[in-house]
Scaffold this motif. Structure first.
Motif, PDB file in Angstrom:
ATOM      1  N   ARG A  70      -9.270  -2.718  15.994  1.00 28.46           N
ATOM      2  CA  ARG A  70     -10.018  -3.051  14.768  1.00 28.46           C
ATOM      3  C   ARG A  70     -11.378  -2.375  14.720  1.00 28.46           C
ATOM      4  NH1 ARG A  70      -7.573  -9.055  14.208  1.00 28.46           N
ATOM      5  NH2 ARG A  70      -5.500  -8.252  14.545  1.00 28.46           N
ATOM      6  N   LEU A  71     -11.556  -1.509  13.733  1.00 26.21           N
ATOM      7  CA  LEU A  71     -12.796  -0.769  13.600  1.00 26.21           C
ATOM      8  C   LEU A  71     -13.681  -1.487  12.567  1.00 26.21           C
ATOM      9  CD1 LEU A  71     -11.167   2.794  13.595  1.00 26.21           C
ATOM     10  CD2 LEU A  71     -12.099   1.562  15.535  1.00 26.21           C
ATOM     11  N   TYR A  72     -14.340  -2.544  13.039  1.00 19.67           N
ATOM     12  CA  TYR A  72     -15.138  -3.373  12.124  1.00 19.67           C
ATOM     13  C   TYR A  72     -16.267  -2.565  11.481  1.00 19.67           C
ATOM     14  CZ  TYR A  72     -12.854  -7.142  14.723  1.00 19.67           C
ATOM     15  OH  TYR A  72     -11.932  -7.966  15.302  1.00 19.67           O
ATOM     16  N   THR A  81      -2.341   2.521  -1.822  1.00 21.19           N
ATOM     17  CA  THR A  81      -3.391   1.925  -0.985  1.00 21.19           C
ATOM     18  C   THR A  81      -4.709   2.037  -1.746  1.00 21.19           C
ATOM     19  OG1 THR A  81      -2.234   2.584   1.027  1.00 21.19           O
ATOM     20  CG2 THR A  81      -4.572   2.045   1.250  1.00 21.19           C
ATOM     21  N   GLN A 140      -9.092   5.832  18.126  1.00 19.29           N
ATOM     22  CA  GLN A 140      -8.981   4.433  18.517  1.00 19.29           C
ATOM     23  C   GLN A 140      -9.267   4.232  19.993  1.00 19.29           C
ATOM     24  OE1 GLN A 140      -5.871   2.141  16.825  1.00 19.29           O
ATOM     25  NE2 GLN A 140      -5.716   3.388  15.020  1.00 19.29           N
ATOM     26  N   ALA A 147     -13.002   4.458  20.354  1.00 19.29           N
ATOM     27  CA  ALA A 147     -13.667   3.263  19.814  1.00 19.29           C
ATOM     28  C   ALA A 147     -13.514   2.091  20.780  1.00 19.29           C
ATOM     29  CB  ALA A 147     -13.081   2.907  18.450  1.00 19.29           C
ATOM     30  N   GLY A 195       0.819  -1.226   0.000  1.00 18.22           N
ATOM     31  CA  GLY A 195       0.000   0.000   0.000  1.00 18.22           C
ATOM     32  C   GLY A 195       0.847   1.268   0.000  1.00 18.22           C
ATOM     33  N   GLU A 201      -2.633 -11.107  14.172  1.00 14.33           N
ATOM     34  CA  GLU A 201      -3.841 -10.839  13.376  1.00 14.33           C
ATOM     35  C   GLU A 201      -4.961 -11.854  13.582  1.00 14.33           C
ATOM     36  OE1 GLU A 201      -2.771 -10.220   9.278  1.00 14.33           O
ATOM     37  OE2 GLU A 201      -1.329  -8.662   9.808  1.00 14.33           O
ATOM     38  N   PHE A 223      -9.133  -5.863   9.882  1.00 12.00           N
ATOM     39  CA  PHE A 223      -8.456  -7.107  10.274  1.00 12.00           C
ATOM     40  C   PHE A 223      -6.975  -6.992  10.590  1.00 12.00           C
ATOM     41  CE2 PHE A 223     -11.999  -8.185   7.447  1.00 12.00           C
ATOM     42  CZ  PHE A 223     -12.761  -8.925   8.342  1.00 12.00           C
ATOM     43  N   VAL A 224      -6.357  -5.845  10.340  1.00 10.34           N
ATOM     44  CA  VAL A 224      -4.905  -5.772  10.558  1.00 10.34           C
ATOM     45  C   VAL A 224      -4.543  -4.810  11.681  1.00 10.34           C
ATOM     46  CG1 VAL A 224      -2.692  -5.195   9.505  1.00 10.34           C
ATOM     47  CG2 VAL A 224      -4.418  -6.375   8.171  1.00 10.34           C
ATOM     48  N   GLU A 225      -5.163  -3.630  11.674  1.00  8.34           N
ATOM     49  CA  GLU A 225      -4.756  -2.622  12.658  1.00  8.34           C
ATOM     50  C   GLU A 225      -5.018  -3.153  14.071  1.00  8.34           C
ATOM     51  OE1 GLU A 225      -2.957  -0.674  11.521  1.00  8.34           O
ATOM     52  OE2 GLU A 225      -3.616   0.224   9.664  1.00  8.34           O
ATOM     53  N   PRO A 226      -4.175  -2.763  15.009  1.00  9.39           N
ATOM     54  CA  PRO A 226      -4.294  -3.306  16.360  1.00  9.39           C
ATOM     55  C   PRO A 226      -5.659  -3.027  16.988  1.00  9.39           C
ATOM     56  CG  PRO A 226      -2.309  -1.988  16.123  1.00  9.39           C
ATOM     57  CD  PRO A 226      -3.073  -1.809  14.873  1.00  9.39           C
ATOM     58  N   GLN A 253       0.542   2.210  16.403  1.00 10.87           N
ATOM     59  CA  GLN A 253       0.024   2.109  15.032  1.00 10.87           C
ATOM     60  C   GLN A 253       0.097   3.431  14.261  1.00 10.87           C
ATOM     61  OE1 GLN A 253      -3.542   3.114  14.141  1.00 10.87           O
ATOM     62  NE2 GLN A 253      -2.910   2.850  12.013  1.00 10.87           N
ATOM     63  N   VAL A 269      -9.009 -12.425  16.675  1.00  7.34           N
ATOM     64  CA  VAL A 269     -10.315 -12.719  16.066  1.00  7.34           C
ATOM     65  C   VAL A 269     -10.834 -14.056  16.587  1.00  7.34           C
ATOM     66  CG1 VAL A 269     -11.547 -13.042  13.884  1.00  7.34           C
ATOM     67  CG2 VAL A 269      -9.690 -11.391  14.020  1.00  7.34           C
ATOM     68  N   TYR A 305      -9.603  -3.987   4.459  1.00  4.49           N
ATOM     69  CA  TYR A 305      -8.920  -5.121   5.103  1.00  4.49           C
ATOM     70  C   TYR A 305      -8.090  -4.654   6.306  1.00  4.49           C
ATOM     71  CZ  TYR A 305      -5.312  -8.723   5.653  1.00  4.49           C
ATOM     72  OH  TYR A 305      -4.444  -9.629   6.176  1.00  4.49           O
ATOM     73  N   GLN A 306      -7.339  -3.590   6.113  1.00  6.90           N
ATOM     74  CA  GLN A 306      -6.482  -3.101   7.210  1.00  6.90           C
ATOM     75  C   GLN A 306      -7.315  -2.591   8.375  1.00  6.90           C
ATOM     76  OE1 GLN A 306      -2.259  -2.145   5.222  1.00  6.90           O
ATOM     77  NE2 GLN A 306      -3.341  -0.447   6.110  1.00  6.90           N
ATOM     78  N   LEU A 325       6.417   1.545   3.005  1.00  8.71           N
ATOM     79  CA  LEU A 325       5.221   0.717   3.202  1.00  8.71           C
ATOM     80  C   LEU A 325       4.011   1.578   3.495  1.00  8.71           C
ATOM     81  CD1 LEU A 325       6.620  -2.133   5.485  1.00  8.71           C
ATOM     82  CD2 LEU A 325       6.160  -2.245   3.054  1.00  8.71           C
ATOM     83  N   GLY A 326       2.848   0.958   3.448  1.00 10.37           N
ATOM     84  CA  GLY A 326       1.625   1.670   3.779  1.00 10.37           C
ATOM     85  C   GLY A 326       1.091   1.232   5.134  1.00 10.37           C
ATOM     86  N   GLY A 327       0.181   2.010   5.704  1.00  9.18           N
ATOM     87  CA  GLY A 327      -0.429   1.661   6.989  1.00  9.18           C
ATOM     88  C   GLY A 327       0.618   1.500   8.072  1.00  9.18           C
ATOM     89  N   SER A 328       0.321   0.627   9.039  1.00  4.83           N
ATOM     90  CA  SER A 328       1.255   0.459  10.160  1.00  4.83           C
ATOM     91  C   SER A 328       2.049  -0.831  10.010  1.00  4.83           C
ATOM     92  CB  SER A 328       0.478   0.433  11.475  1.00  4.83           C
ATOM     93  OG  SER A 328      -0.438  -0.643  11.452  1.00  4.83           O
ATOM     94  N   ARG A 387      -0.946  -0.311  21.519  1.00  2.00           N
ATOM     95  CA  ARG A 387      -0.880  -0.451  20.061  1.00  2.00           C
ATOM     96  C   ARG A 387      -1.621   0.671  19.347  1.00  2.00           C
ATOM     97  NH1 ARG A 387       1.074  -5.734  18.400  1.00  2.00           N
ATOM     98  NH2 ARG A 387       2.030  -6.492  20.290  1.00  2.00           N
TER      99      ARG A 387
END
Lengths: 305, 429
Positions: A268-270, A252, B423, B426, A245, B74, A263-266, B393, B78, A259-260, B246-249, B389
């Motif tokens: 998770r904002l579903y 990105t 975050q 949330a 990305g 990851e 499911f990826v970020e610590p 992040q 879940v 997805y990030q 890279l992108g994101g964290s 995190r």
């Protein structure tokens, strides 16, 4: 022989069950998540937030300036996807058309060349991305070749412009063969006597292309464009492996954002991810309806003939 | 006879179907599944110790499921949220997964509870939900400390003396630059792409990470450190593809850059010692140097991985028994010695651990151990913060964007603060 009214349902049942379980129920759950908040996964533990997730995603000073949006990466990903879809689809269809026209002629080793152009389609997107990553990374093959000819190495995947170029290029390389094949089938369906008549009339090759080939290939071309557009909007796997990305958010795309976020970020904002996926679904539904309309128009045209 | 055959066949089919549909039937009631990721040989060493536990506790079987680190970060959260998962897991998000932890306290004798409280006093709080929580949830299988590795061979070739124990980040960067220039090394330093590794730099330059009420904040110290780090990247002292590529964290380490001699210094941590010894020692001399300093002090970031019992287990007493077995001095010491890790247990640390490693690795481990008492309070607070995190992040994602040239540092810092706020809110819902 009389068939019971329930017999077709008996045979359809396995497919219907699978589709309900793995398509319709997840869609319903996705709707539920889009209207709930928090970080809990269990639906019962998620508080209802109304349209808050959508308003968070849509909160923008100007939609043309992602940095003015609350979810700047979401809007950056939308613009990236739009830009990618336009460039990748138009260039890929153009190259696929040129390739199909060339491969339709009686050239030496035609079967071999058809295989060469189709081969990348058989590769897994992850394999494609890894191969190109080895070529394009700082110490990759391309930079080694550049150093060998006394040129300065370039950070192909760490400069935003180059990273976007290579993502588009690799995707065209990997998928062009499939669309070439569709167009080749369309070309072979054009009656040869039309070209013979054009030859008798001393029509130039350019005139044959624009007056015979392209008009008769148009139905195939439209289907190819719409199919490629749907695939372009869904782009994820090979880009995720190739650039992750990045750099920054230069490559990105919408699916990666979803997805990030989910499911990826610590944290998770579903809810945000579900709302984003519904917005993406809207775009895909529009494109699918367009494709249906085009294929219906094509069928209607065939009936008139 | 035919009927009997049909009945026998259908019985066999039913048993086969049941075995297929309900595999748990074939698993013993006291089978404990341990989900384990490994930085080196942690899972194998745990499996060896588990064999002794099984011998001492017939009827309990320990099954080690080795998984990649990505699965722990990851997939496991879940699984746990869905009420699934193993009985024990080796995790690194120590506070973040608290709500899934099994409190071992009711299953431990008073003496063993005291032993845990005495030996693991400094790390037990990392697993807890807050100050009111007094539970015992996990055993640190690997206490880690961040730190700087240097290519000693390059320093020697450049004839540049290595800065001393009180040298600042700026001193190290200046010395590294001289070495890079003299030896034509492309870059001075690289840091793993994560907010965890950035934290010691921020704290050394004055960040407290939390306000007086204990809420996470992006303060001036953080901003100063961010400016330094982005400037180093922009000046070409740090390879920009590590954070900016890279992108994101997404996490990315810079081990390969260091092992290939492309950087003079590498900021990572004690968990890399075995990898260094195995892959780098043959190429050049390396060393872990004392924690770089700043105006607020010389500090590092503690962290690590821990075995935690999970509430969903059907055998909580056995889980507690196994973790307690691992925590006993002899077993714990063996685990530290064989995995070349720093002990979190005070009694084991006092007795000393015998490491069977090369002199370079031994010196590095000693250097990391010597850094532990220097660690400043904000680093401990951040490690113990349940939502740490949510701080790490946006640090990686937004500073990465600033380094890639996508936004200014000021904008990136505003985004770090707003992402963090979003975050935390949330997570409170």
């Amino acid at each position: 022989m009389k068939t019971s009214a329930s017999t077709p349902w008996f045979f359809l049942a396995p497919n219907v069950i699978v589709i309900v379980l793995f398509t319709f129920i997840p869609i319903a759950i996705n709707f539920y998540y889009a209207f709930t908040g928090g970080v809990n996964l269990y639906p019962t533990q998620r508080p209802g937030v109304g349209v808050e997730n959508f308003s968070t995603l849509l909160e923008c000073g100007s939609y043309f300036d992602p940095s003015s949006c609350r979810k700047d990466v979401f809007w950056q990903s939308i613009w990236n996807t739009a830009k990618y879809a336009i460039f990748q689809v138009s260039l890929m269809v153009l190259f696929a058309l040129i390739t199909a026209v060339v491969l339709n002629r009686k050239i030496m080793g035609r079967g071999f060349w058809r295989g060469v152009f189709f081969y990348p389609v058989l590769l897994s997107p992850v394999v494609v991305a890894l191969i190109w990553k080895w070529i394009l990374q700082r110490d990759g093959l391309l930079n080694a070749a550049m150093v060998a000819v006394d040129a300065h190495p370039v950070l192909w995947l760490a400069e935003p412009g180059w990273a976007f170029f290579w993502v588009t290029f690799v995707s065209i390389w990997a998928h062009m063969g499939f669309y070439t094949l569709i167009l080749l089938a369309g070309l072979q369906a054009i009656p040869a006597d039309l070209y013979e008549a054009a030859q008798l009339d001393k029509a130039s090759p350019w005139r044959s292309l624009t007056k015979i080939t392209l008009p008769l290939l148009m139905p195939n071309l439209l289907v190819v464009v719409v199919l490629a557009m749907i695939k372009a909007v869904q782009i994820f796997d090979e880009v995720f492996v190739l650039t992750g990305g990045g750099p920054g958010s230069a490559t990105t795309f919408v699916v990666q954002f979803i997805y990030q976020t989910g499911f990826v970020e610590p944290v998770r904002l579903y809810g945000i991810a579900a709302a984003g996926s519904l917005m993406l679904a809207l775009a895909l539904v529009a494109l699918t309806l367009l494709q249906l309309k085009l294929s219906n128009a094509e069928k209607a045209g065939e009936r008139v003939k | 006879m035919k009927n009997l055959h049909v009945r026998t066949s259908s019985l066999a089919a039913s048993v086969a179907a049941a075995a297929f549909l309900f595999p748990a039937i074939s698993v013993q009631a006291s089978d404990l599944r341990v989900q384990c990721y490994s930085d080196g040989n942690e899972c194998e060493v745990t499996a060896d110790i588990a064999k002794r536990f099984e011998a001492a506790n017939p009827g309990t079987k320990i099954i080690i499921d080795k998984v990649p680190y990505k699965a722990v970060v990851e997939t496991l959260p879940v699984q746990l949220a869905a009420g699934e998962g193993p009985d024990i897991a080796r995790v690194t998000d120590l506070g973040g997964l608290n709500k899934y932890y099994l409190d071992l306290t009711p299953h431990l004798s008073a003496a063993r509870q005291k032993a845990w409280q005495d030996n693991f006093a400094s790390t037990l709080s990392w697993f807890r939900a807050g100050p009111a929580d007094k539970g015992i949830y996990g055993l640190m299988s690997q206490l880690t400390v961040t730190g700087m590795y240097v290519n000693k061979t390059l320093f020697e070739q450049a004839k540049v003396p290595m800065p001393g124990a009180t040298a600042t980040w700026d001193d190290w960067m200046a010395a590294g630059k001289k070495v890079a220039d003299a030896t034509k090394t492309p870059f001075v330093m690289a840091m793993d792409r994560t907010g965890h590794r950035f934290a010691p730099l921020a704290v050394a330059y004055g960040s407290k990470y939390f306000d007086a009420s204990g809420n996470p904040i992006i303060d001036d110290g953080y901003k100063l450190a961010a400016k330094k780090f982005v400037d180093w990247n922009k000046a070409g002292l740090v390879p920009k593809e590590v954070w900016g590529g890279l992108g994101g964290s997404a996490y990315r380490d810079a081990f390969e850059e260091f092992a290939n001699g492309r950087i003079v210094m590498y900021y990572s941590g004690s968990w890399q010692v075995m990898r260094m010894d195995k892959n780098v020692t043959k190429s050049f001399d390396w060393a872990a140097v004392p924690a770089p300093c700043g105006p607020a002090g010389c500090t590092a970031m503690p962290g690590g991985a821990a075995y935690v019992g999970l509430k969903r287990t059907k055998a909580p007493a056995e889980v507690a028994k196994f973790l307690d077995f691992l925590s006993m001095d002899a077993n714990y010491s063996e685990m530290m010695s064989k995995t070349d890790n720093i002990p979190a247990s005070l009694s084991v640390a006092k007795a000393g651990v015998t490491y069977n490693v090369s002199p370079l690795a031994k010196a590095a481990l000693n250097s990391f151990v010597a850094d532990v008492p220097k660690i400043l309070k904000p680093n401990f607070d951040l490690q113990g913060y349940r939502l740490n995190r949510a701080v790490f992040q946006p640090t990686a994602a937004r500073l990465g964007q600033a380094i890639a040239g996508e936004m200014s540092l000021d904008d990136a810092l505003k985004r770090v603060a707003s992402d963090l706020d979003e975050q935390v809110k949330a997570a409170a819902k």
